[in-house]
Design a protein around this motif. Sequence first.
Motif, PDB file in Angstrom:
ATOM      1  N   CYS A   1     -16.890   5.922  12.628  1.00 15.20           N
ATOM      2  CA  CYS A   1     -16.855   4.491  12.158  1.00 15.20           C
ATOM      3  C   CYS A   1     -17.224   3.768  11.325  1.00 15.20           C
ATOM      4  O   CYS A   1     -18.220   3.820  10.759  1.00 15.20           O
ATOM      5  N   VAL A   2     -16.210   3.311  11.031  1.00 15.74           N
ATOM      6  CA  VAL A   2     -16.185   1.712   9.620  1.00 15.74           C
ATOM      7  C   VAL A   2     -16.264   0.887   9.811  1.00 15.74           C
ATOM      8  O   VAL A   2     -15.424   0.529  10.605  1.00 15.74           O
ATOM      9  N   PRO A   3     -16.880  -0.407   9.078  1.00 16.01           N
ATOM     10  CA  PRO A   3     -16.451  -1.346   9.383  1.00 16.01           C
ATOM     11  C   PRO A   3     -15.255  -1.860   8.794  1.00 16.01           C
ATOM     12  O   PRO A   3     -14.259  -0.923   8.165  1.00 16.01           O
ATOM     13  N   ILE A   4     -14.115  -2.310   9.715  1.00 18.59           N
ATOM     14  CA  ILE A   4     -13.080  -2.723   9.046  1.00 18.59           C
ATOM     15  C   ILE A   4     -12.190  -3.010   8.111  1.00 18.59           C
ATOM     16  O   ILE A   4     -11.307  -2.268   7.055  1.00 18.59           O
ATOM     17  N   SER A   5     -13.371  -4.051   7.208  1.00 22.36           N
ATOM     18  CA  SER A   5     -13.078  -3.764   6.028  1.00 22.36           C
ATOM     19  C   SER A   5     -12.688  -3.157   4.742  1.00 22.36           C
ATOM     20  O   SER A   5     -12.402  -2.956   4.039  1.00 22.36           O
ATOM     21  N   ARG A   6     -13.401  -1.847   5.409  1.00 20.97           N
ATOM     22  CA  ARG A   6     -13.530  -0.823   4.250  1.00 20.97           C
ATOM     23  C   ARG A   6     -12.686   0.094   5.181  1.00 20.97           C
ATOM     24  O   ARG A   6     -12.582   1.921   4.213  1.00 20.97           O
ATOM     25  N   LEU A   7     -12.395   0.099   6.310  1.00 17.98           N
ATOM     26  CA  LEU A   7     -11.028   1.106   7.100  1.00 17.98           C
ATOM     27  C   LEU A   7     -10.779   1.963   6.278  1.00 17.98           C
ATOM     28  O   LEU A   7      -9.612   2.759   5.794  1.00 17.98           O
ATOM     29  N   PRO A   8      -9.515   1.287   5.581  1.00 17.65           N
ATOM     30  CA  PRO A   8      -8.128   1.324   4.709  1.00 17.65           C
ATOM     31  C   PRO A   8      -8.739   2.595   3.153  1.00 17.65           C
ATOM     32  O   PRO A   8      -8.186   3.622   2.912  1.00 17.65           O
ATOM     33  N   ASP A   9     -10.247   2.594   2.803  1.00 13.75           N
ATOM     34  CA  ASP A   9     -10.742   2.403   1.449  1.00 13.75           C
ATOM     35  C   ASP A   9     -11.112   4.056   2.075  1.00 13.75           C
ATOM     36  O   ASP A   9     -10.689   5.338   1.074  1.00 13.75           O
ATOM     37  N   VAL A  10     -11.941   4.367   3.249  1.00 13.82           N
ATOM     38  CA  VAL A  10     -11.867   5.364   3.716  1.00 13.82           C
ATOM     39  C   VAL A  10     -11.052   6.374   3.988  1.00 13.82           C
ATOM     40  O   VAL A  10     -11.153   7.913   3.797  1.00 13.82           O
ATOM     41  N   VAL A  11     -10.059   5.601   4.017  1.00 10.28           N
ATOM     42  CA  VAL A  11      -8.653   6.692   5.545  1.00 10.28           C
ATOM     43  C   VAL A  11      -8.078   7.324   4.236  1.00 10.28           C
ATOM     44  O   VAL A  11      -7.931   8.459   3.827  1.00 10.28           O
ATOM     45  N   VAL A  12      -7.810   6.774   2.787  1.00 16.30           N
ATOM     46  CA  VAL A  12      -7.437   7.008   2.143  1.00 16.30           C
ATOM     47  C   VAL A  12      -8.427   7.690   1.277  1.00 16.30           C
ATOM     48  O   VAL A  12      -7.900   8.690   0.581  1.00 16.30           O
ATOM     49  N   GLU A  13      -9.515   7.749   0.921  1.00 15.23           N
ATOM     50  CA  GLU A  13     -10.496   8.501   0.366  1.00 15.23           C
ATOM     51  C   GLU A  13     -10.953  10.073   1.105  1.00 15.23           C
ATOM     52  O   GLU A  13     -10.782  11.144   0.633  1.00 15.23           O
ATOM     53  N   THR A  14     -10.546   9.914   2.572  1.00 15.87           N
ATOM     54  CA  THR A  14     -10.496  11.538   3.513  1.00 15.87           C
ATOM     55  C   THR A  14      -9.343  11.679   3.388  1.00 15.87           C
ATOM     56  O   THR A  14      -9.146  13.407   3.595  1.00 15.87           O
ATOM     57  N   LYS A  15      -7.849  10.976   3.210  1.00 14.13           N
ATOM     58  CA  LYS A  15      -6.539  12.283   3.277  1.00 14.13           C
ATOM     59  C   LYS A  15      -6.471  12.611   1.654  1.00 14.13           C
ATOM     60  O   LYS A  15      -6.316  13.942   1.913  1.00 14.13           O
ATOM     61  N   ARG A  16      -6.913  11.757   0.564  1.00 14.76           N
ATOM     62  CA  ARG A  16      -7.302  12.572  -0.373  1.00 14.76           C
ATOM     63  C   ARG A  16      -8.507  13.816  -0.464  1.00 14.76           C
ATOM     64  O   ARG A  16      -7.871  15.429  -1.753  1.00 14.76           O
ATOM     65  N   ASP A  17      -9.680  13.903  -0.117  1.00 13.77           N
ATOM     66  CA  ASP A  17     -10.712  15.046   0.685  1.00 13.77           C
ATOM     67  C   ASP A  17      -9.682  15.907   1.033  1.00 13.77           C
ATOM     68  O   ASP A  17     -10.132  17.393   0.678  1.00 13.77           O
ATOM     69  N   LEU A  18      -9.113  15.815   1.870  1.00 12.54           N
ATOM     70  CA  LEU A  18      -8.696  16.389   2.448  1.00 12.54           C
ATOM     71  C   LEU A  18      -7.500  17.577   2.136  1.00 12.54           C
ATOM     72  O   LEU A  18      -7.626  19.163   2.327  1.00 12.54           O
ATOM     73  N   GLN A  19      -6.810  16.695   0.992  1.00 14.50           N
ATOM     74  CA  GLN A  19      -5.703  17.592   0.131  1.00 14.50           C
ATOM     75  C   GLN A  19      -6.143  18.158  -0.493  1.00 14.50           C
ATOM     76  O   GLN A  19      -6.102  19.759  -0.775  1.00 14.50           O
TER      77      GLN A  19
END
Length: 200
Positions: free
Chosen positions: A85-103
Amino acid sequence: MDTQDGDWGSQGEGRVPGAAAGPGLAPSQGSRPPAEEIVRLNGGSGLAWAEEPEQRGQLWAMRHSAWYAALALRPGCQGYSTDVCVPISRLPDVVVETKRDLQDSGLTGPMVGHVGDGNFHCLLVFDPQDPAEAQRVHAFTQRLGRRALAAGGTCTGEHGVGLGKRALLLEELGQEGLDTLRRIKAALDPHNLMNPGKVL
């Protein structure tokens, strides 16, 4: 891999991680106009509110079906659910970084979430007979937890710490924070009957 890191299951077990009755899905009337405006300004569409119990039930059913949909991506494999769980303001960046990490990790891991509170889940699907893949799953979950902490969030949104996130909890709270929690637990559970030998 320690199966107590998160929620494990396979197609035949019928377990749904995080399957708990949640709060109502309809926002207060006062939050509708701002939410609708934010969606419109950001190019979103198709915003709908679930107000009736039947509508809410359909949304919860879709959420619970995500687990089985993820498992269907790799029949015969095992699922592992983890969340942060992250602050809403950071959510888009964290989701994009996580998607990249998964790939980059070569992992199958759809992300789902009730992101209004900054919480999202990775439903990792892997072959438990492949030790290298199991190790990549473990390493990914540690990076995900640290990514959330670096963003000012928490290493777990609702799945709990389990044995696999003990080190992350120490990083998040520090020794003093953990010691305080242990004192509270000792006061409430002087005979150490609740979860003996676990984190606290």
